[in-house]
Design a protein around this motif. Structure first.
Motif, PDB file in Angstrom:
ATOM      1  N   GLY A   1       0.413  -1.093  -0.137  1.00 24.45           N
ATOM      2  CA  GLY A   1       0.030  -0.011   0.098  1.00 24.45           C
ATOM      3  C   GLY A   1       0.523   1.896  -0.086  1.00 24.45           C
ATOM      4  O   GLY A   1       0.228   2.119  -0.040  1.00 24.45           O
ATOM      5  N   TYR A   2       1.891   0.669   0.464  1.00 21.33           N
ATOM      6  CA  TYR A   2       3.353   2.224   0.308  1.00 21.33           C
ATOM      7  C   TYR A   2       3.729   2.664  -0.959  1.00 21.33           C
ATOM      8  O   TYR A   2       4.243   1.991  -1.768  1.00 21.33           O
ATOM      9  CB  TYR A   2       4.387   2.045   1.238  1.00 21.33           C
ATOM     10  CG  TYR A   2       2.976   2.221   2.749  1.00 21.33           C
ATOM     11  CD1 TYR A   2       3.759   3.958   3.313  1.00 21.33           C
ATOM     12  CD2 TYR A   2       2.477   1.062   3.691  1.00 21.33           C
ATOM     13  CE1 TYR A   2       3.025   3.878   4.455  1.00 21.33           C
ATOM     14  CE2 TYR A   2       2.494   1.879   4.667  1.00 21.33           C
ATOM     15  CZ  TYR A   2       2.666   2.655   5.471  1.00 21.33           C
ATOM     16  OH  TYR A   2       1.934   3.191   6.553  1.00 21.33           O
ATOM     17  N   LEU A   3       3.804   3.524  -0.903  1.00 16.65           N
ATOM     18  CA  LEU A   3       5.450   3.482  -1.935  1.00 16.65           C
ATOM     19  C   LEU A   3       6.452   4.071  -2.012  1.00 16.65           C
ATOM     20  O   LEU A   3       7.148   4.078  -0.786  1.00 16.65           O
ATOM     21  CB  LEU A   3       5.073   5.445  -2.528  1.00 16.65           C
ATOM     22  CG  LEU A   3       5.686   5.524  -4.046  1.00 16.65           C
ATOM     23  CD1 LEU A   3       5.552   5.255  -5.255  1.00 16.65           C
ATOM     24  CD2 LEU A   3       6.428   7.035  -4.216  1.00 16.65           C
ATOM     25  N   ALA A   4       7.041   3.087  -2.473  1.00 22.06           N
ATOM     26  CA  ALA A   4       8.562   2.729  -1.860  1.00 22.06           C
ATOM     27  C   ALA A   4       9.852   3.202  -2.137  1.00 22.06           C
ATOM     28  O   ALA A   4      10.121   3.241  -3.744  1.00 22.06           O
ATOM     29  CB  ALA A   4       9.222   0.727  -2.037  1.00 22.06           C
ATOM     30  N   ILE A   5      10.481   3.365  -1.322  1.00 22.52           N
ATOM     31  CA  ILE A   5      11.087   4.566  -1.801  1.00 22.52           C
ATOM     32  C   ILE A   5      12.868   4.268  -0.960  1.00 22.52           C
ATOM     33  O   ILE A   5      12.764   4.007  -0.564  1.00 22.52           O
ATOM     34  CB  ILE A   5      11.284   5.641  -1.457  1.00 22.52           C
ATOM     35  CG1 ILE A   5      10.308   6.474  -1.932  1.00 22.52           C
ATOM     36  CG2 ILE A   5      12.497   7.142  -2.120  1.00 22.52           C
ATOM     37  CD1 ILE A   5       9.771   7.610  -0.820  1.00 22.52           C
ATOM     38  N   PRO A   6      13.658   3.311  -2.458  1.00 27.08           N
ATOM     39  CA  PRO A   6      15.148   3.131  -2.203  1.00 27.08           C
ATOM     40  C   PRO A   6      16.022   3.815  -1.262  1.00 27.08           C
ATOM     41  O   PRO A   6      16.014   5.194  -2.263  1.00 27.08           O
ATOM     42  CB  PRO A   6      15.533   2.620  -3.280  1.00 27.08           C
ATOM     43  CG  PRO A   6      14.387   2.481  -4.337  1.00 27.08           C
ATOM     44  CD  PRO A   6      13.427   3.771  -4.145  1.00 27.08           C
ATOM     45  N   ILE A   7      16.543   3.277  -0.752  1.00 32.37           N
ATOM     46  CA  ILE A   7      17.701   4.310   0.188  1.00 32.37           C
ATOM     47  C   ILE A   7      19.161   3.776   0.243  1.00 32.37           C
ATOM     48  O   ILE A   7      18.809   2.902   0.752  1.00 32.37           O
ATOM     49  CB  ILE A   7      17.476   4.586   1.689  1.00 32.37           C
ATOM     50  CG1 ILE A   7      16.121   4.867   1.676  1.00 32.37           C
ATOM     51  CG2 ILE A   7      18.668   5.953   2.342  1.00 32.37           C
ATOM     52  CD1 ILE A   7      15.474   6.335   0.915  1.00 32.37           C
ATOM     53  N   ARG A   8      19.636   4.850  -0.676  1.00 34.94           N
ATOM     54  CA  ARG A   8      21.009   4.183  -0.347  1.00 34.94           C
ATOM     55  C   ARG A   8      22.220   4.785   0.305  1.00 34.94           C
ATOM     56  O   ARG A   8      21.832   6.572   0.136  1.00 34.94           O
ATOM     57  CB  ARG A   8      21.616   4.059  -2.116  1.00 34.94           C
ATOM     58  CG  ARG A   8      20.689   3.317  -3.016  1.00 34.94           C
ATOM     59  CD  ARG A   8      21.085   3.160  -4.053  1.00 34.94           C
ATOM     60  NE  ARG A   8      20.261   2.304  -4.902  1.00 34.94           N
ATOM     61  CZ  ARG A   8      20.341   1.032  -5.116  1.00 34.94           C
ATOM     62  NH1 ARG A   8      21.186   0.445  -4.672  1.00 34.94           N
ATOM     63  NH2 ARG A   8      19.464   0.422  -5.810  1.00 34.94           N
ATOM     64  N   ASN A   9      23.001   4.521   1.236  1.00 31.45           N
ATOM     65  CA  ASN A   9      23.924   5.099   1.426  1.00 31.45           C
ATOM     66  C   ASN A   9      25.393   5.809   0.185  1.00 31.45           C
ATOM     67  O   ASN A   9      25.435   6.137  -1.006  1.00 31.45           O
ATOM     68  CB  ASN A   9      25.076   4.354   3.203  1.00 31.45           C
ATOM     69  CG  ASN A   9      25.289   3.025   1.445  1.00 31.45           C
ATOM     70  OD1 ASN A   9      26.200   3.021   0.563  1.00 31.45           O
ATOM     71  ND2 ASN A   9      26.833   1.901   2.256  1.00 31.45           N
ATOM     72  N   ARG A  10      26.023   6.339   0.888  1.00 30.13           N
ATOM     73  CA  ARG A  10      27.115   7.421   0.677  1.00 30.13           C
ATOM     74  C   ARG A  10      27.591   6.540  -1.029  1.00 30.13           C
ATOM     75  O   ARG A  10      28.417   7.068  -1.829  1.00 30.13           O
ATOM     76  CB  ARG A  10      27.950   8.683   0.682  1.00 30.13           C
ATOM     77  CG  ARG A  10      28.957   7.405   2.020  1.00 30.13           C
ATOM     78  CD  ARG A  10      29.687   8.051   2.767  1.00 30.13           C
ATOM     79  NE  ARG A  10      30.693   7.574   3.415  1.00 30.13           N
ATOM     80  CZ  ARG A  10      31.000   7.720   5.346  1.00 30.13           C
ATOM     81  NH1 ARG A  10      30.371   9.390   5.200  1.00 30.13           N
ATOM     82  NH2 ARG A  10      31.494   6.334   6.036  1.00 30.13           N
TER      83      ARG A  10
END
Length: 170
Positions: A71-80
């Motif tokens: 039900g959510y928009l999934a936003i990938p989070i990447r490190n530096r």
């Protein structure tokens, strides 16, 4: 200096840890051992928020129809270093009373990351580094031609994020 998401640990990693010492903002979010592959990029919400199809594909953003981000928009989070460390869920629109607007994975510490830092480090260093609060603000500025934009993932700047920012501009 040039930084590559595929390169080994960022040379500043030890420096960041040294500067923060035993602070609760020391350490790192571990890379994920999986990637969400079945995200749908045809949901209307991202377009309503001004994201282009190209941005959605480039960042791997999509609507999740199963699992903990259903039900959510999934936003990938990447490190530096460009390693995937989390998916943050954003409810499309106003959430029902029983759902939070944002869903963070258990154990993920957003104060240790800056959204888009890996890409900002790859951009032309002569451009200014812009810092905004949220992911959508960051993506809008990237779409407008400001690739050296990062988001705090919240409204407060942590000591760890301050060190990351300083390393990005020095």
């Amino acid at each position: 200096p040039s930084h590559s998401p595929s390169s080994p640990a960022h040379p500043a990693s030890a420096k960041v840890a040294d500067e923060l010492g035993d602070d609760d903002e020391a350490g790192e979010n571990p890379p994920l051992s999986f990637e969400l592959k079945s995200l749908k990029q045809d949901h209307p919400y991202p377009a309503e928020r001004g994201l282009t199809d190209a941005t959605m594909k480039s960042y791997g953003i999509g609507y999740c129809s199963k699992g903990c981000l259903r039900g959510y928009l999934a936003i990938p989070i990447r490190n530096r270093d460009g390693k995937l460390v989390a998916y943050i869920g954003r409810w499309p629109g106003d959430p029902p009373d029983d759902q939070p607007k944002y869903k963070l994975p258990k154990g993920f510490r957003k104060n240790l990351e800056l959204f888009n830092l890996d890409r900002a480090l790859q951009a032309d260093a002569s451009q200014p580094l812009l810092v905004v609060e949220g992911v959508f603000d960051c993506l809008h500025l990237v779409q407008l031609g400001y690739p050296r934009t990062v988001a705090l993932l919240g409204s407060a700047l942590s000591a760890r994020q301050e060190v990351l920012l300083r390393d990005a501009v020095c």
